[in-house]
Design a protein around this motif. Sequence first.
Motif, short mmCIF file in Angstrom:
data_model
loop_
_atom_site.label_atom_id
_atom_site.label_comp_id
_atom_site.label_asym_id
_atom_site.label_seq_id
_atom_site.Cartn_x
_atom_site.Cartn_y
_atom_site.Cartn_z
N THR A 32 0.85 -1.21 0.00
CA THR A 32 0.00 0.00 0.00
C THR A 32 0.87 1.25 0.00
OG1 THR A 32 -0.17 -0.05 2.43
CG2 THR A 32 -1.93 -1.13 1.19
N TYR A 33 1.66 1.44 1.06
CA TYR A 33 2.41 2.71 1.14
C TYR A 33 3.58 2.75 0.16
CZ TYR A 33 5.85 0.24 4.05
OH TYR A 33 6.78 -0.64 4.51
N GLY A 34 4.03 1.56 -0.30
CA GLY A 34 5.18 1.53 -1.18
C GLY A 34 4.82 1.77 -2.64
N SER A 35 3.51 1.79 -2.92
CA SER A 35 3.08 1.95 -4.31
C SER A 35 3.28 3.39 -4.79
CB SER A 35 1.59 1.59 -4.40
OG SER A 35 1.01 2.18 -5.54
N LYS A 39 -2.68 -5.18 -8.19
CA LYS A 39 -1.94 -6.39 -8.56
C LYS A 39 -0.60 -5.97 -9.18
CE LYS A 39 -2.36 -10.42 -11.58
NZ LYS A 39 -1.22 -10.15 -12.44
N PRO A 40 0.50 -6.48 -8.62
CA PRO A 40 1.79 -6.03 -9.16
C PRO A 40 1.94 -6.41 -10.62
CG PRO A 40 2.07 -7.53 -7.27
CD PRO A 40 0.62 -7.50 -7.59
N SER A 41 2.43 -5.46 -11.41
CA SER A 41 2.58 -5.74 -12.83
C SER A 41 3.84 -6.58 -13.05
CB SER A 41 2.68 -4.45 -13.61
OG SER A 41 3.66 -3.64 -13.02
N GLY A 42 4.74 -6.53 -12.07
CA GLY A 42 5.97 -7.30 -12.21
C GLY A 42 6.94 -6.59 -13.13
N PRO A 43 8.20 -6.94 -13.03
CA PRO A 43 9.19 -6.30 -13.88
C PRO A 43 9.00 -6.71 -15.34
CG PRO A 43 10.20 -7.96 -12.44
CD PRO A 43 8.75 -7.93 -12.12
N ALA A 44 9.55 -5.92 -16.23
CA ALA A 44 9.42 -6.21 -17.67
C ALA A 44 9.98 -7.60 -17.96
CB ALA A 44 10.20 -5.17 -18.45
N PRO A 45 9.38 -8.33 -18.92
CA PRO A 45 9.84 -9.68 -19.21
C PRO A 45 11.32 -9.69 -19.59
CG PRO A 45 8.08 -8.99 -20.72
CD PRO A 45 8.28 -7.88 -19.77
N LYS A 55 13.39 -14.93 -1.29
CA LYS A 55 13.42 -14.36 -2.65
C LYS A 55 12.10 -13.66 -3.02
CE LYS A 55 12.04 -18.64 -4.79
NZ LYS A 55 12.37 -19.87 -5.41
N THR A 56 10.97 -14.22 -2.58
CA THR A 56 9.70 -13.59 -2.94
C THR A 56 9.59 -12.19 -2.32
OG1 THR A 56 8.80 -15.80 -2.77
CG2 THR A 56 7.22 -14.03 -3.07
N GLN A 57 9.98 -12.10 -1.04
CA GLN A 57 9.91 -10.80 -0.36
C GLN A 57 10.91 -9.82 -0.96
OE1 GLN A 57 10.33 -12.61 3.55
NE2 GLN A 57 8.88 -11.07 4.29
N ILE A 58 12.08 -10.33 -1.33
CA ILE A 58 13.07 -9.45 -1.96
C ILE A 58 12.45 -8.86 -3.23
CG2 ILE A 58 15.32 -9.36 -3.11
CD1 ILE A 58 16.31 -11.49 -1.16
N GLY A 59 11.77 -9.73 -3.99
CA GLY A 59 11.12 -9.26 -5.22
C GLY A 59 10.07 -8.20 -4.91
N GLN A 60 9.28 -8.45 -3.85
CA GLN A 60 8.20 -7.50 -3.57
C GLN A 60 8.72 -6.17 -3.04
OE1 GLN A 60 5.52 -8.00 -0.36
NE2 GLN A 60 4.00 -6.71 -1.36
N LEU A 61 9.75 -6.23 -2.16
CA LEU A 61 10.17 -5.01 -1.47
C LEU A 61 11.28 -4.25 -2.17
CD1 LEU A 61 9.99 -6.25 2.22
CD2 LEU A 61 8.25 -5.12 0.87
N ALA A 62 12.06 -4.95 -3.01
CA ALA A 62 13.19 -4.25 -3.63
C ALA A 62 13.06 -4.16 -5.14
CB ALA A 62 14.50 -4.93 -3.25
N VAL A 63 12.06 -4.87 -5.72
CA VAL A 63 11.92 -4.82 -7.18
C VAL A 63 10.55 -4.24 -7.57
CG1 VAL A 63 11.91 -6.17 -9.30
CG2 VAL A 63 13.50 -6.77 -7.47
#
Length: 404
Positions: A245-248, A298-304, A357-365
């Motif tokens: 929420t706040y990181g968006s 919903k996170p769009s995720g990094p570019a493919p 790894k999942t949290q690293i993706g969410q919080l740093a990527v």
Amino acid sequence: MEAHLYEWANLLIRWLHITVGIAWIGASFYFNWLENHLQREGQKPPGVAGTLWAIHGGGFYYLQKYQVAPEQLPERLHWFKWEAYYTWMSGFLLLFVVYYLNAGTNLIDPSVAELSPLAASLIGISVLILSWLVYDGLCRSPLGRRPALLAAVGFILLVALAWGLSQIFSGRGAYIHVGAAIGTCMVANVFFVIIPGQRAMVDAMTAGREPDAARGLAGAQRSRHNNYLTLPVLFIMISNHFPGTYGSHWNWLILATLMAASMVIRHYFNIRHLPRPAKIALPLAGAAGLVVLIVLTKPSGPAPVEANLPPVPFSQVQSIVQERCAGCHAARPDFAGFATPPKGVRLDTPAQIRAHKTQIGQLAVTTSVMPPGNITRITDDERALLARWLQQGAEHNSENSQTE
Ligand code: HEC
């Protein structure tokens, strides 16, 4: 040692804050409930607006509410105010300890605005004072007599505040200051309006005069506002657990939606006991707002990742994490102010890195919540590298990941 004491100060003040907060809001919920469930019809003693029977904790209780006040002041009259005052005092202390003493990590985000800790803290405190002055001014203005319009204007100002703060503070710092501003207005309502109004009524009765019902009504208006502001403030208190929420990038809009949905739902609970048919559309609208929010966030995720890029060696990931994260997220953090790894999250071994790894993706990527305020200056290239590693499976790269 200092970090150790800091940790305990944080814990004890937080514990106190939620305890007195529960006492305050619990009493407030209880009196709202009473008001909604009073039996107003049938035989009642003169001057009584309604009565209510209840059973709780093995005892029967009988209450009566007066239209204005009883004929005679009782010998002992209980007031409800210290719960509110202690909530504000402990809340401010917590704000001070977590956000002003640690402005560099928690309040300032250089990618949003370069501020000195002192400037950021002074802005934060000014926001609290100004919010009350503006809100109180609006309530006393002619707008104060038009509750629906006042609510609309108040809400727009609240969203404007959330937006403004998101342009100068870290997402987390912005959220907590919206919450602290609302909380300050709620407690100031008790301190400057509700209690003085009640005091004037009691003084009038002691002097043998009729108490002025208008004083009670001014208090009722503020009490009603507090009722609608409760759920937004409670969300903000727990929001620091939800970086999504706040990181968006749209953190202020997410906050606005959550506040609106919770107020609409609160409104339904306020009116469902009224004789007119309950407006079930209200909680449905609130729920629909939340569903839209869930879908949109919903996170769009990094570019493919391009297929022909070589796999990222794990050693490269490890050195990024070592340099940018492990100062805090280690068994014994080097970073000043941390006695133990925050949230118990250690990122100082290959196994720990892969486990998170999942949290690293969410919080740093996906979001840039970590490192807080980008205090260790992770670069965009490094974030992109982490993204690529995650997309490539985060497993099969180096011998390192086999052996650990
Ligand atoms: C300056 C110290 C610091 C640095 C550097 C740092 N973090 Fe954190 N991290 C924190 C703090 C403080 C929290 C706890 C936040 C809170 O109060 O919810 C945290 C929490 C976390 C969490 C747990 C979140 C949760 O709610 O369970 C993860 C995962 C995390 N950080 C990952 C990282 C990654 C990945 C990096 C590097 C890119 C990083 N951190 C760099 C201070 C740091």
